[in-house]
Design a protein around this motif. Structure first.
Motif, PDB file in Angstrom:
ATOM      1  N   GLU A 101      61.472  26.868  44.050  1.00  0.00           N
ATOM      2  CA  GLU A 101      61.493  25.410  44.112  1.00  0.00           C
ATOM      3  C   GLU A 101      61.524  24.931  45.555  1.00  0.00           C
ATOM      4  O   GLU A 101      62.011  25.636  46.434  1.00  0.00           O
ATOM      5  N   VAL A 102      61.010  23.713  45.789  1.00  0.00           N
ATOM      6  CA  VAL A 102      61.117  23.076  47.099  1.00  0.00           C
ATOM      7  C   VAL A 102      61.744  21.704  46.935  1.00  0.00           C
ATOM      8  O   VAL A 102      61.717  21.115  45.853  1.00  0.00           O
TER       9      VAL A 102
ATOM     10  N   GLN B 178      63.855  22.038  52.165  1.00  0.00           N
ATOM     11  CA  GLN B 178      64.466  23.259  51.655  1.00  0.00           C
ATOM     12  C   GLN B 178      63.568  23.953  50.642  1.00  0.00           C
ATOM     13  O   GLN B 178      62.735  23.321  49.997  1.00  0.00           O
ATOM     14  N   ILE B 179      63.785  25.236  50.523  1.00  0.00           N
ATOM     15  CA  ILE B 179      63.198  26.026  49.455  1.00  0.00           C
ATOM     16  C   ILE B 179      64.336  26.804  48.809  1.00  0.00           C
ATOM     17  O   ILE B 179      65.327  27.125  49.494  1.00  0.00           O
TER      18      ILE B 179
ATOM     19  N   ILE C 163      69.204  30.508  45.801  1.00  0.00           N
ATOM     20  CA  ILE C 163      69.346  30.853  47.212  1.00  0.00           C
ATOM     21  C   ILE C 163      68.569  29.823  48.004  1.00  0.00           C
ATOM     22  O   ILE C 163      67.339  29.779  47.963  1.00  0.00           O
ATOM     23  N   LYS C 164      69.283  28.974  48.750  1.00  0.00           N
ATOM     24  CA  LYS C 164      68.648  27.877  49.468  1.00  0.00           C
ATOM     25  C   LYS C 164      68.390  28.249  50.927  1.00  0.00           C
ATOM     26  O   LYS C 164      69.232  28.836  51.590  1.00  0.00           O
ATOM     27  N   LEU C 165      67.213  27.868  51.405  1.00  0.00           N
ATOM     28  CA  LEU C 165      66.847  28.040  52.803  1.00  0.00           C
ATOM     29  C   LEU C 165      66.377  26.707  53.361  1.00  0.00           C
ATOM     30  O   LEU C 165      65.581  26.006  52.728  1.00  0.00           O
ATOM     31  N   ASN C 166      66.865  26.327  54.521  1.00  0.00           N
ATOM     32  CA  ASN C 166      66.371  25.147  55.220  1.00  0.00           C
ATOM     33  C   ASN C 166      65.113  25.527  55.978  1.00  0.00           C
ATOM     34  O   ASN C 166      65.147  26.405  56.842  1.00  0.00           O
ATOM     35  N   VAL C 167      63.988  24.902  55.657  1.00  0.00           N
ATOM     36  CA  VAL C 167      62.721  25.293  56.275  1.00  0.00           C
ATOM     37  C   VAL C 167      61.986  24.163  56.987  1.00  0.00           C
ATOM     38  O   VAL C 167      61.196  24.410  57.891  1.00  0.00           O
TER      39      VAL C 167
END
Length: 275
Positions: free
Chosen positions: A61-62, A106-107, A137-141
């Protein structure tokens, strides 16, 4: 030596969950220039001393806003990936979707509650996912999606740091999956490749800058070739650490990386350990 280098992964990699990705300059045509672009998500791995590390990913997801309501599903893989197969430039496409132009902050990867495993000495063990990780699991992109452009996001799933062992041989070892993932924009990275001889050294290879390990892989066991991917432009030391104690470590300094290129450093021949 191997454990020490794996634990020397840079602070930047440790906070890969909050890594900022600069705007994409890729000119690949992704869609018609009608206000939408394409986000492509690729998965690769930093190696580990296991035979398999299998992770089941349900969906990707984004988020185009700061609220939970901004989440949008871009793919539903619903499948297991052996992370240890995704080395030396091998990638898995987790998803590719046409999105409205804009910034996607985020993704997140949604993992299943079960279906994860690690293989040690020929025996498969289930990996337990702590409840906090099951929510995603969240990543700031900060991925900048532009009309008609494909933005390729590389996700480095660090198997060595993500598998956590609890207990001991007497009480029984339990394996936890606590994902450590970093992200990079393929459009602003380059690679390093080469060959290690002899093949039976079976080494791990590290790209190091200012004492920080920024990428790692394991040489192909059939021909000794390797590729370190997703490196920002700069100068690196390529450190080769054999798992076969019959051979010595080797460092190649001053290896340059430029955006969009692969620097082929040739063959690195390891010396035998002196008795």
């Amino acid at each position: 030596m191997l454990l020490k280098k794996l634990l020397s992964i840079s602070f930047a990699a440790l906070i890969g969950m909050s890594l900022l990705i600069v705007g994409c300059e890729d000119t690949t045509i992704g869609t018609d220039a009608d206000g939408t672009g394409t986000l492509e998500v690729l998965l690769h791995d930093a190696p580990a001393n296991y035979e398999e590390v299998n992770v089941f990913i349900e969906r990707v997801e984004v988020n185009n806003g700061e609220t939970e309501g901004g989440w949008e599903t871009i793919s539903t893989p619903e499948q297991s990936y052996d992370l240890l197969e995704l080395v030396n430039g091998a990638m898995e496409v987790l998803g590719s979707a046409e999105l409205e132009a804009g910034t996607y902050e985020q993704i997140r990867l949604i993992l299943s509650s079960d279906g994860h495993s690690v293989v040690v000495d020929g025996t498969e063990h289930d990996m337990f996912v702590p409840s906090g990780e099951q929510t995603g699991i969240k990543l700031n992109v900060n991925a900048e999606i532009e009309p008609g452009i494909t933005y390729t996001l590389l996700l480095d799933f660090d198997a060595a740091r993500s598998v956590v062992e609890r207990g001991n041989e007497q009480s029984g070892i339990q394996y936890l999956l606590k994902p450590v993932i970093s992200a990079s924009n393929e459009a602003v990275t380059g690679n390093i490749s080469g060959t290690i001889e002899p093949v039976d050294a079976q080494p791990f290879i590290y790209a190091i800058a200012d004492s920080d390990t920024l990428s790692s892989t394991k040489a192909d066991t059939s021909d000794g070739t390797f590729m370190l991917v997703g490196l920002e432009e700069g100068t690196y030391t390529v450190s080769v650490d054999p798992t076969n104690d019959a051979y010595q470590t080797s460092d190649t300094t001053g290896v340059e990386v430029t955006v969009g290129d692969t620097n082929e450093i040739g063959t690195v021949t390891l010396s035998e350990t002196q008795d």
